[in-house]
Scaffold this active site. Structure first.
Site, PDB file in Angstrom:
ATOM      1  CB  CYS A   1     143.019  24.315  80.034  1.00 48.33           C
ATOM      2  SG  CYS A   1     142.050  25.414  81.067  1.00 48.33           S
TER       3      CYS A   1
ATOM      4  CB  CYS B   1     144.408  26.526  84.073  1.00 53.19           C
ATOM      5  SG  CYS B   1     143.073  25.559  84.815  1.00 53.19           S
TER       6      CYS B   1
ATOM      7  CG  HIS C   1     140.819  22.352  84.674  1.00 59.39           C
ATOM      8  ND1 HIS C   1     140.911  23.108  83.532  1.00 59.39           N
ATOM      9  CD2 HIS C   1     140.587  21.076  84.263  1.00 59.39           C
ATOM     10  CE1 HIS C   1     140.763  22.319  82.470  1.00 59.39           C
ATOM     11  NE2 HIS C   1     140.571  21.087  82.900  1.00 59.39           N
TER      12      HIS C   1
ATOM     13  CG  HIS D   1     138.638  26.149  82.783  1.00 62.33           C
ATOM     14  ND1 HIS D   1     139.821  26.132  83.515  1.00 62.33           N
ATOM     15  CD2 HIS D   1     137.730  26.788  83.566  1.00 62.33           C
ATOM     16  CE1 HIS D   1     139.637  26.727  84.686  1.00 62.33           C
ATOM     17  NE2 HIS D   1     138.361  27.143  84.743  1.00 62.33           N
TER      18      HIS D   1
ATOM     19  CG  HIS E   1     133.938  29.063  79.066  1.00 62.71           C
ATOM     20  ND1 HIS E   1     134.605  27.888  78.773  1.00 62.71           N
ATOM     21  CD2 HIS E   1     133.448  29.507  77.887  1.00 62.71           C
ATOM     22  CE1 HIS E   1     134.528  27.653  77.477  1.00 62.71           C
ATOM     23  NE2 HIS E   1     133.820  28.624  76.911  1.00 62.71           N
TER      24      HIS E   1
END
Ligand code: AMP
Ligand code: ZN
Length: 113
Positions: free
Chosen positions: A2, A5, A44, A96, A98
């Protein structure tokens, strides 16, 4: 891999605001407030609904400690918002987990990001 990542691995460049063994914070590429920083685990994890569990939940506390450190460093004395969009329907565009740190006049407004 992703996009976050790829940022964590260094494949995509970013402007770092904070980094430790398990957390990375970067300045958002499309800021929605005078201060707009995105905090993420280096591991992740998709979302709080699909990925956070008893084994890995400590990372969320670490992210909040990192947010407090950065906010103090930046002198965000007037407060700030911490936003997590959980799932595409809620506006999550990067899969991911956040947390957005928003501060400054616009960061205090009603608008959602
Ligand atoms: P969300 O919409 O909650 O998934 O937030 C994803 C955020 O990541 C958005 O505010 C984007 O502007 C930001 N973003 C996406 N790609 C990058 C990038 N390469 N560098 C910095 N921020 C990014
Ligand atoms: Zn990822």
């Amino acid at each position: 891999m992703c996009v976050f990542c790829k940022i964590i691995s260094g494949e995509i460049p970013s402007k770092k605001a904070y980094e430790d063994d398990s957390v990375l914070a970067i300045y958002d590429i499309n800021p929605q407030a005078p201060v707009h920083i995105v905090f993420m685990p280096k591991q992740h994890i998709l979302t709080s609904a699909d990925g956070i569990n008893e084994e890995n939940c400590e990372i969320i506390g670490k992210i909040f400690v990192a947010i407090a450190k950065v906010a103090k460093e930046l002198g965000l004395k007037d407060g700030y918002r911490i936003i997590n969009n959980c799932g595409a329907a809620a506006g999550q565009t990067v899969a991911h987990i956040h947390f957005h740190l928003l501060a400054g006049k616009d960061g205090m407004s009603e608008h959602m990001i």
